[in-house]
Scaffold this motif. Sequence first.
Motif, PDB file in Angstrom:
ATOM      1  N   VAL A 184     -10.191 -16.629 -51.058  1.00 60.06           N
ATOM      2  CA  VAL A 184      -9.181 -17.655 -51.319  1.00 60.06           C
ATOM      3  C   VAL A 184      -9.811 -19.028 -51.125  1.00 60.06           C
ATOM      4  CG1 VAL A 184      -7.204 -16.223 -50.623  1.00 60.06           C
ATOM      5  CG2 VAL A 184      -8.397 -17.601 -48.908  1.00 60.06           C
ATOM      6  N   PRO A 185      -9.194 -20.060 -51.713  1.00 58.78           N
ATOM      7  CA  PRO A 185      -9.708 -21.419 -51.503  1.00 58.78           C
ATOM      8  C   PRO A 185      -9.583 -21.817 -50.034  1.00 58.78           C
ATOM      9  CG  PRO A 185      -8.035 -21.376 -53.248  1.00 58.78           C
ATOM     10  CD  PRO A 185      -8.032 -20.039 -52.615  1.00 58.78           C
ATOM     11  N   GLU A 186     -10.282 -22.886 -49.671  1.00 59.47           N
ATOM     12  CA  GLU A 186     -10.370 -23.277 -48.267  1.00 59.47           C
ATOM     13  C   GLU A 186      -9.027 -23.653 -47.637  1.00 59.47           C
ATOM     14  OE1 GLU A 186     -13.050 -26.553 -46.783  1.00 59.47           O
ATOM     15  OE2 GLU A 186     -14.511 -25.064 -47.482  1.00 59.47           O
ATOM     16  N   HIS A 187      -8.108 -24.171 -48.452  1.00 58.15           N
ATOM     17  CA  HIS A 187      -6.833 -24.620 -47.875  1.00 58.15           C
ATOM     18  C   HIS A 187      -5.878 -23.461 -47.610  1.00 58.15           C
ATOM     19  CE1 HIS A 187      -5.592 -24.209 -52.088  1.00 58.15           C
ATOM     20  NE2 HIS A 187      -4.369 -24.152 -51.637  1.00 58.15           N
ATOM     21  N   VAL A 188      -6.288 -22.257 -47.973  1.00 57.43           N
ATOM     22  CA  VAL A 188      -5.435 -21.081 -47.786  1.00 57.43           C
ATOM     23  C   VAL A 188      -5.981 -20.240 -46.626  1.00 57.43           C
ATOM     24  CG1 VAL A 188      -4.554 -18.969 -48.863  1.00 57.43           C
ATOM     25  CG2 VAL A 188      -4.846 -21.051 -50.233  1.00 57.43           C
ATOM     26  N   THR A 189      -5.076 -19.755 -45.785  1.00 62.17           N
ATOM     27  CA  THR A 189      -5.478 -18.937 -44.641  1.00 62.17           C
ATOM     28  C   THR A 189      -5.017 -17.498 -44.877  1.00 62.17           C
ATOM     29  OG1 THR A 189      -5.100 -20.861 -43.248  1.00 62.17           O
ATOM     30  CG2 THR A 189      -5.420 -18.765 -42.124  1.00 62.17           C
ATOM     31  N   VAL A 190      -5.902 -16.553 -44.604  1.00 55.34           N
ATOM     32  CA  VAL A 190      -5.548 -15.135 -44.725  1.00 55.34           C
ATOM     33  C   VAL A 190      -5.741 -14.472 -43.359  1.00 55.34           C
ATOM     34  CG1 VAL A 190      -6.137 -12.915 -45.784  1.00 55.34           C
ATOM     35  CG2 VAL A 190      -6.257 -15.012 -47.145  1.00 55.34           C
ATOM     36  N   ASN A 191      -4.733 -13.786 -42.868  1.00 56.24           N
ATOM     37  CA  ASN A 191      -4.893 -12.885 -41.724  1.00 56.24           C
ATOM     38  C   ASN A 191      -4.751 -11.466 -42.256  1.00 56.24           C
ATOM     39  OD1 ASN A 191      -5.128 -15.016 -39.999  1.00 56.24           O
ATOM     40  ND2 ASN A 191      -3.279 -14.591 -38.806  1.00 56.24           N
ATOM     41  N   SER A 192      -5.681 -10.613 -41.913  1.00 57.04           N
ATOM     42  CA  SER A 192      -5.631  -9.252 -42.431  1.00 57.04           C
ATOM     43  C   SER A 192      -5.299  -8.247 -41.339  1.00 57.04           C
ATOM     44  CB  SER A 192      -6.971  -8.876 -43.070  1.00 57.04           C
ATOM     45  OG  SER A 192      -7.118  -9.550 -44.299  1.00 57.04           O
ATOM     46  N   VAL A 193      -4.452  -7.302 -41.678  1.00 59.27           N
ATOM     47  CA  VAL A 193      -4.112  -6.211 -40.773  1.00 59.27           C
ATOM     48  C   VAL A 193      -4.388  -4.913 -41.531  1.00 59.27           C
ATOM     49  CG1 VAL A 193      -2.289  -5.059 -39.478  1.00 59.27           C
ATOM     50  CG2 VAL A 193      -2.289  -7.550 -39.664  1.00 59.27           C
ATOM     51  N   ASP A 194      -5.368  -4.163 -41.053  1.00 62.99           N
ATOM     52  CA  ASP A 194      -5.659  -2.882 -41.704  1.00 62.99           C
ATOM     53  C   ASP A 194      -5.385  -1.785 -40.685  1.00 62.99           C
ATOM     54  OD1 ASP A 194      -6.844  -0.539 -42.695  1.00 62.99           O
ATOM     55  OD2 ASP A 194      -8.164  -1.714 -43.984  1.00 62.99           O
ATOM     56  N   LEU A 195      -4.240  -1.138 -40.850  1.00 60.78           N
ATOM     57  CA  LEU A 195      -3.794  -0.177 -39.840  1.00 60.78           C
ATOM     58  C   LEU A 195      -4.739   1.005 -39.737  1.00 60.78           C
ATOM     59  CD1 LEU A 195       0.008  -0.358 -40.655  1.00 60.78           C
ATOM     60  CD2 LEU A 195      -1.239  -1.564 -38.879  1.00 60.78           C
ATOM     61  N   ALA A 196      -5.268   1.462 -40.866  1.00 64.07           N
ATOM     62  CA  ALA A 196      -6.167   2.612 -40.825  1.00 64.07           C
ATOM     63  C   ALA A 196      -7.491   2.247 -40.151  1.00 64.07           C
ATOM     64  CB  ALA A 196      -6.406   3.149 -42.233  1.00 64.07           C
ATOM     65  N   VAL A 197      -7.974   1.034 -40.401  1.00 63.71           N
ATOM     66  CA  VAL A 197      -9.203   0.593 -39.726  1.00 63.71           C
ATOM     67  C   VAL A 197      -8.980   0.543 -38.213  1.00 63.71           C
ATOM     68  CG1 VAL A 197     -10.670  -1.415 -39.297  1.00 63.71           C
ATOM     69  CG2 VAL A 197     -10.323  -0.621 -41.622  1.00 63.71           C
ATOM     70  N   GLU A 198      -7.796   0.111 -37.802  1.00 64.31           N
ATOM     71  CA  GLU A 198      -7.506   0.062 -36.363  1.00 64.31           C
ATOM     72  C   GLU A 198      -7.591   1.453 -35.746  1.00 64.31           C
ATOM     73  OE1 GLU A 198      -7.157  -2.575 -34.586  1.00 64.31           O
ATOM     74  OE2 GLU A 198      -6.868  -4.109 -36.114  1.00 64.31           O
ATOM     75  N   LEU A 199      -7.023   2.428 -36.435  1.00 62.92           N
ATOM     76  CA  LEU A 199      -7.078   3.803 -35.918  1.00 62.92           C
ATOM     77  C   LEU A 199      -8.504   4.337 -35.940  1.00 62.92           C
ATOM     78  CD1 LEU A 199      -4.040   5.890 -37.212  1.00 62.92           C
ATOM     79  CD2 LEU A 199      -4.531   5.120 -34.904  1.00 62.92           C
ATOM     80  N   GLU A 200      -9.203   4.073 -37.030  1.00 59.92           N
ATOM     81  CA  GLU A 200     -10.574   4.565 -37.159  1.00 59.92           C
ATOM     82  C   GLU A 200     -11.431   3.984 -36.038  1.00 59.92           C
ATOM     83  OE1 GLU A 200     -12.204   5.287 -41.164  1.00 59.92           O
ATOM     84  OE2 GLU A 200     -13.585   3.684 -40.621  1.00 59.92           O
ATOM     85  N   ASN A 201     -11.233   2.699 -35.782  1.00 59.04           N
ATOM     86  CA  ASN A 201     -11.973   2.040 -34.717  1.00 59.04           C
ATOM     87  C   ASN A 201     -11.694   2.710 -33.371  1.00 59.04           C
ATOM     88  OD1 ASN A 201     -11.660  -0.407 -32.500  1.00 59.04           O
ATOM     89  ND2 ASN A 201     -13.526  -0.488 -33.702  1.00 59.04           N
ATOM     90  N   LEU A 202     -10.425   2.992 -33.120  1.00 61.29           N
ATOM     91  CA  LEU A 202     -10.078   3.656 -31.862  1.00 61.29           C
ATOM     92  C   LEU A 202     -10.731   5.024 -31.759  1.00 61.29           C
ATOM     93  CD1 LEU A 202      -6.303   2.910 -31.386  1.00 61.29           C
ATOM     94  CD2 LEU A 202      -8.175   2.204 -29.912  1.00 61.29           C
ATOM     95  N   SER A 203     -10.740   5.726 -32.885  1.00 60.62           N
ATOM     96  CA  SER A 203     -11.218   7.109 -32.845  1.00 60.62           C
ATOM     97  C   SER A 203     -12.672   7.164 -32.396  1.00 60.62           C
ATOM     98  CB  SER A 203     -11.039   7.792 -34.198  1.00 60.62           C
ATOM     99  OG  SER A 203     -12.037   7.376 -35.097  1.00 60.62           O
ATOM    100  N   TYR A 204     -13.414   6.090 -32.676  1.00 57.23           N
ATOM    101  CA  TYR A 204     -14.817   6.042 -32.264  1.00 57.23           C
ATOM    102  C   TYR A 204     -14.930   6.152 -30.746  1.00 57.23           C
ATOM    103  CZ  TYR A 204     -19.416   4.129 -31.217  1.00 57.23           C
ATOM    104  OH  TYR A 204     -20.681   3.944 -30.732  1.00 57.23           O
ATOM    105  N   PHE A 205     -13.951   5.613 -30.052  1.00 61.98           N
ATOM    106  CA  PHE A 205     -14.067   5.499 -28.599  1.00 61.98           C
ATOM    107  C   PHE A 205     -13.575   6.728 -27.845  1.00 61.98           C
ATOM    108  CE2 PHE A 205     -14.111   1.173 -30.119  1.00 61.98           C
ATOM    109  CZ  PHE A 205     -15.189   0.664 -29.427  1.00 61.98           C
TER     110      PHE A 205
END
Lengths: 207, 207
Positions: A184-205
């Motif tokens: 996106v252009p600089e004046h636009v802000t994006v926050n991303s939430v990836d629920l599956a990535v969150e679970l995958e990350n947890l599963s590593y631990f």
Amino acid sequence: MNAKAEIPRKTIYRLSIYQRCLQRLADNGQDTVSSDALSKAAGVKSTQLRKDIAYFGQFGTRGLGYNVQTLSSVITEVLGTARLQPVILVGAGNLGSALLGYNGFNKEGFEITAAFDLDPDRPRPVALKVPIYRHDKIAEFIKLHGVKMAILAVPVHCAQSVANDLVDAGIQAILNFSPTFLEVPEHVTVNSVDLAVELENLSYFIR
Amino acid sequence: MNAKAEIPRKTIYRLSIYQRCLQRLADNGQDTVSSDALSKAAGVKSTQLRKDIAYFGQFGTRGLGYNVQTLSSVITEVLGTARLQPVILVGAGNLGSALLGYNGFNKEGFEITAAFDLDPDRPRPVALKVPIYRHDKIAEFIKLHGVKMAILAVPVHCAQSVANDLVDAGIQAILNFSPTFLEVPEHVTVNSVDLAVELENLSYFIR
């Protein structure tokens, strides 16, 4: 705008969390809070908390800590009244419909005013509480209502092109649930939430 | 375990994102990818990508970049088969029910096998696809099925005590949707997703 540019994004993020803790303390009738106690409640280091708050002035009193109401008002002012923003949802599929059913957004002062989908009439598991329009009405709606924030929950393959349309129509902030990076252009802000990535990350631990 | 302890949590997090990009490249029939292109697709700096991948060995070829299949296999091995984990949902209220309706978890190899709620029989907007049990059956279920991961979507005021129960019963990883910080023992990992904080954070940037 200058002062804004100097404050790290993560500080702004943590201010929301501090604010929540302060509100809970106020609800419990607590007048002051030490930086140690507040940082513990927020799950950050107390040096971090003090550094974050120092961006906005000197508020703590040595030995007494912070006045709950004062600090809360300061954070409210910093975060701004922008929170009372209308938000549109783009992509009313499985996850999008689920998000519409979540009333936590409303509680925090965000109102999802409309939803958009390629197929507004497809069967959905939940009765939606907002009007759902055809995808090609987005730009018109954004401009007409001065909408600045959008929640994006469309399939990966069209996320970027939908984001482009949103930005062209005037959207300045996107909460992205599509599991892909958006340019996106600089004046636009994006926050991303990836629920599956969150679970995958947890599963590593857990091995 | 030693090697694991040295790899930063954020690197593990980004590996999931790289993996997703690599899968998309593989689906498109691409054999190699430069670190610049891969880092761009993942939304990180290429120095960061190279540093992350260097934890696991030397994979890139100067001038050619990474072999998509090789790098993907390495990441799969690092992230492990732990992803095929059963997950329980605790708190089947508004947000919890919504999460149950989201089939993105399943697609990524996580199966929500059961849900728990103080009141399993209260009316819900969505027909739940998994059995829903009374809250006091959690410990028994966790032990019986060797569950290690839980999604927590209970009200703030009981989040910590429910988390304590989960940890006591053997849960090692919690995806926390309750807008509060959870204190857990060192062997337990918590990832928190606060949807309202994400929106509030965005709203700061649109003034």
